[in-house]
Structures are given as structure tokens and as C-alpha cells.
Design an enzyme around this catalytic site. Sequence first.
Site, PDB file in Angstrom:
ATOM      1  N   ASN A   8       1.909   1.450   4.332  1.00 25.67           N
ATOM      2  CA  ASN A   8       2.921   0.097   4.794  1.00 25.67           C
ATOM      3  C   ASN A   8       2.433   0.209   6.490  1.00 25.67           C
ATOM      4  OD1 ASN A   8       5.196  -1.904   5.848  1.00 25.67           O
ATOM      5  ND2 ASN A   8       3.488  -2.558   5.289  1.00 25.67           N
ATOM      6  N   CYS A  57       0.383  -1.457   0.172  1.00 23.81           N
ATOM      7  CA  CYS A  57       0.188   0.303  -0.035  1.00 23.81           C
ATOM      8  C   CYS A  57       0.664   1.367   0.327  1.00 23.81           C
ATOM      9  CB  CYS A  57      -0.646  -0.373   1.367  1.00 23.81           C
ATOM     10  SG  CYS A  57      -0.354   0.401   2.894  1.00 23.81           S
ATOM     11  N   CYS A  78      -1.684   0.830   7.123  1.00 23.01           N
ATOM     12  CA  CYS A  78      -3.074   0.247   6.627  1.00 23.01           C
ATOM     13  C   CYS A  78      -3.232  -0.632   6.595  1.00 23.01           C
ATOM     14  CB  CYS A  78      -3.704   1.762   7.053  1.00 23.01           C
ATOM     15  SG  CYS A  78      -3.714   3.108   8.190  1.00 23.01           S
ATOM     16  N   ARG A  79      -3.554  -0.091   4.468  1.00 20.69           N
ATOM     17  CA  ARG A  79      -3.757  -1.311   4.112  1.00 20.69           C
ATOM     18  C   ARG A  79      -2.812  -3.002   4.219  1.00 20.69           C
ATOM     19  NH1 ARG A  79      -4.950   2.233  -0.953  1.00 20.69           N
ATOM     20  NH2 ARG A  79      -3.008   2.743   0.089  1.00 20.69           N
ATOM     21  N   SER A  80      -2.027  -2.576   4.294  1.00 20.01           N
ATOM     22  CA  SER A  80      -1.402  -3.527   3.923  1.00 20.01           C
ATOM     23  C   SER A  80      -0.969  -4.535   4.727  1.00 20.01           C
ATOM     24  CB  SER A  80       0.227  -3.369   2.911  1.00 20.01           C
ATOM     25  OG  SER A  80       0.741  -2.165   3.481  1.00 20.01           O
ATOM     26  N   ASP A  86      -7.718   3.871   0.941  1.00 20.56           N
ATOM     27  CA  ASP A  86      -7.540   3.670   2.232  1.00 20.56           C
ATOM     28  C   ASP A  86      -8.295   4.558   3.665  1.00 20.56           C
ATOM     29  OD1 ASP A  86      -4.841   4.826   4.056  1.00 20.56           O
ATOM     30  OD2 ASP A  86      -3.709   5.789   2.514  1.00 20.56           O
TER      31      ASP A  86
END
Length: 151
Positions: A11, A8, A13-15, A122
Site C-alpha cells: 500500500n 496491492c 506504490c501501486r494501490s 510492482d
Amino acid sequence: MTKILMVCLGNICRSPLAEGLLRSKLDDDKFVVDSAGTANYHIGKAPDERSVAVAKKYGLDISHLKARQFKVSDFNVFDLIYVMDESNYENVKALARDEKELAKVKFILNEVYPNQNQAVPDPYYGGDDGFEQTYNMLNKACAVVAEKLKS
């Protein structure tokens, strides 16, 4: 051993959520799952506390993960590279040295919605509900990825 990288922007939040989710669905004797960001904003930092909280709510601990930036050598290490959105895709694609490396890069939501290149939004600038939605989207996608990898 199959190696999968989740990517993401920062690195945090999402990933890291995707990393934790996919790890929880695969045998770590057969698979390595990691994550990275395309930007260098948060290198060395733990995931966003809201990502940690939503993961914990569902029994996953991602608090020990540390942000790092995607690098060209990741193409040498990883078999599959899943990106969260178009911007991540373009940033990773720009570092690919050839078609073989580029072929490793995929939109994670294409696992659920083939060929649509949908983004995992995001959640960073939003509220806690965005992290819940992100978790649910990634959980669905990671379930499909895990099933494909196991078969």
C-alpha cells in the site's frame, strides 16, 4: 454511495496511485475510493516518494495517504475490491467468507484486458521508469472503471 478499494502488497506504490487516479475521475459525492495492502510492512507510512513524484507530475497529490493493511471487515464496507496481481488476489480471496465477498474482488487490469488476470508490476525494486509505467497502466484501467461506474 459506491465504495471502491484498491489493493496491492504494501500500500505504498501501486494501490495509492490507483486510489488517487480513480478519485480524480469520480465525483466524491457519489463515490468513496480507498486503498490497502495485503502485508503489514508499511502501516501508517506515506506512499513511496517515487509514486508521489509520478502522481505529482500528472497533477495528483497522493502524499497525504497513509498505508494500511487489508482486513476482513473491508468486505463489509466496499462494493468493489481491485487487486494489482495474483498474489494480492490470493491473499484477499483467502479472507473472503463467502462467494458474495469473493465476487467483489477483481484484477484491475481485467478492465482493460478482460479475463486475462494480468498483473500491474510492482515498481518498488526498480527505477523511476517502472513508476511511470505503473501510472500509465493504472490510468488506463481507472479510466475504464470510472466510465463503467458513472454509467
